[in-house]
Design an enzyme around this catalytic site. Structure first.
Site, PDB file in Angstrom:
ATOM      1  N   TYR A  81      44.561  56.957  99.247  1.00 46.19           N
ATOM      2  CA  TYR A  81      43.331  56.332  99.755  1.00 46.19           C
ATOM      3  C   TYR A  81      42.346  57.420 100.153  1.00 46.19           C
ATOM      4  O   TYR A  81      41.166  57.379  99.784  1.00 46.19           O
ATOM      5  CB  TYR A  81      43.666  55.434 100.946  1.00 46.19           C
ATOM      6  CG  TYR A  81      42.460  54.822 101.615  1.00 46.19           C
ATOM      7  CD1 TYR A  81      41.726  53.825 100.980  1.00 46.19           C
ATOM      8  CD2 TYR A  81      42.057  55.226 102.888  1.00 46.19           C
ATOM      9  CE1 TYR A  81      40.609  53.255 101.591  1.00 46.19           C
ATOM     10  CE2 TYR A  81      40.960  54.662 103.504  1.00 46.19           C
ATOM     11  CZ  TYR A  81      40.237  53.680 102.856  1.00 46.19           C
ATOM     12  OH  TYR A  81      39.135  53.117 103.466  1.00 46.19           O
ATOM     13  N   SER A  91      34.723  56.222 103.997  1.00 51.45           N
ATOM     14  CA  SER A  91      35.594  56.087 105.166  1.00 51.45           C
ATOM     15  C   SER A  91      35.589  57.406 105.924  1.00 51.45           C
ATOM     16  O   SER A  91      35.296  58.462 105.354  1.00 51.45           O
ATOM     17  CB  SER A  91      37.026  55.755 104.716  1.00 51.45           C
ATOM     18  OG  SER A  91      37.940  55.823 105.797  1.00 51.45           O
TER      19      SER A  91
END
Length: 264
Positions: free
Chosen positions: A153, A140
């Site tokens: 995350y 990401s």
């Protein structure tokens, strides 16, 4: 170079990026193995592929990472080999760090980091034996920068970069390549399924996610990056890419920008 007759195993393939990548690679002639927890959803994805007869299914829960060996053995036997594994399974987060139960932090690491690492380690002997293979990891933009509501995350994605950068160096002599894909906002269900502080799904679509890159177009760009064997690629909007480079060259400026982001 092409995907024609290449065997590609995609985890997290029941929706979003994984689903659309499967459709795109099937269109380009690849043989596909689809995995996720939900076998019924995978059957639907299979029928959307151009050559469903060349698509096989294996139910797999990446969170159960101590029991994946039989899944890897089964996957290899389906087409007698695997050329590329796409570690795409994962889950996001939408909660302040101070309001996130430690069990939720652990679950994010178990799914996003340990599950991916465990599966990769189990398929490595196959790649090393063949002196060939490609490991693709869906990271990401948050794997490069940290943003509010995504502390664990971000940590799990940062961890992937550390592990796979090290692994890439170790595998150079074995002709095994590693590609880290860093998406920005993509219009998928990722924010709907994101974990809140108590571990329940957010069940709400973020505005930025809704306005993100169309997943079918993202899959085309991701396929190109895989085919070119890019080490690391950012598939994102201008602002997300700019944030990565600002972090690298002007970290204090990015820090000020990040603090202005909404945390509600």
């Amino acid at each position: 170079m092409s995907f024609n007759n290449k065997v590609v195993w995609i985890t997290g393939a029941s929706s979003g990026i994984g689903k659309h990548l499967a459709i795109e690679l099937s269109r380009q002639g690849a043989k596909i193995i689809l995995s996720s927890r939900n076998i019924e959803t995978l059957k639907t994805v299979k029928q959307l592929c151009e050559n469903p007869e060349n698509v096989k299914l294996i139910a797999l829960d990446i969170e159960d990472y101590t029991n994946l060996k039989s899944k890897v053995d089964s996957a290899i036997t389906l087409f007698e080999t695997i050329d590329i594994i796409v570690n795409n399974a994962g889950i996001s987060q939408r909660a302040l760090a101070r309001e996130t139960d430690i069990a939720v932090d652990k679950r994010l690491m178990d799914i996003n980091y340990l599950g991916t690492v465990a599966l990769t380690k189990l398929i490595l002997p196959h790649f090393i034996k063949n002196k060939s293979g490609q490991i693709v990891v869906t990271s990401s933009i948050v794997g490069k920068i940290g943003t509010p509501l995504r502390s664990s995350y971000a940590a799990s994605k940062h961890a992937l970069h550390g592990f796979f950068d090290s692994l890439r160096a170790e595998l150079q002599q074995d002709n095994i390549t590693i590609t880290l894909i860093c998406p920005g906002f993509v219009n998928t269900n990722v924010s709907l399924n994101a974990l809140t502080g108590d571990g329940s799904p957010q069940q709400k679509m973020d505005k930025a996610t809704k306005n993100g890159i169309a997943p079918n177009y993202f899959a085309i760009l991701m396929a190109k990056a895989i085919l070119k064997k890019r080490q690391e690629v950012y598939i994102a909007g201008f602002k997300e890419k700019l944030a990565v480079y600002t972090k690298r060259f002007f970290p204090k400026i990015l820090s000020k920008m990040i603090t202005k982001l909404s945390v509600t």
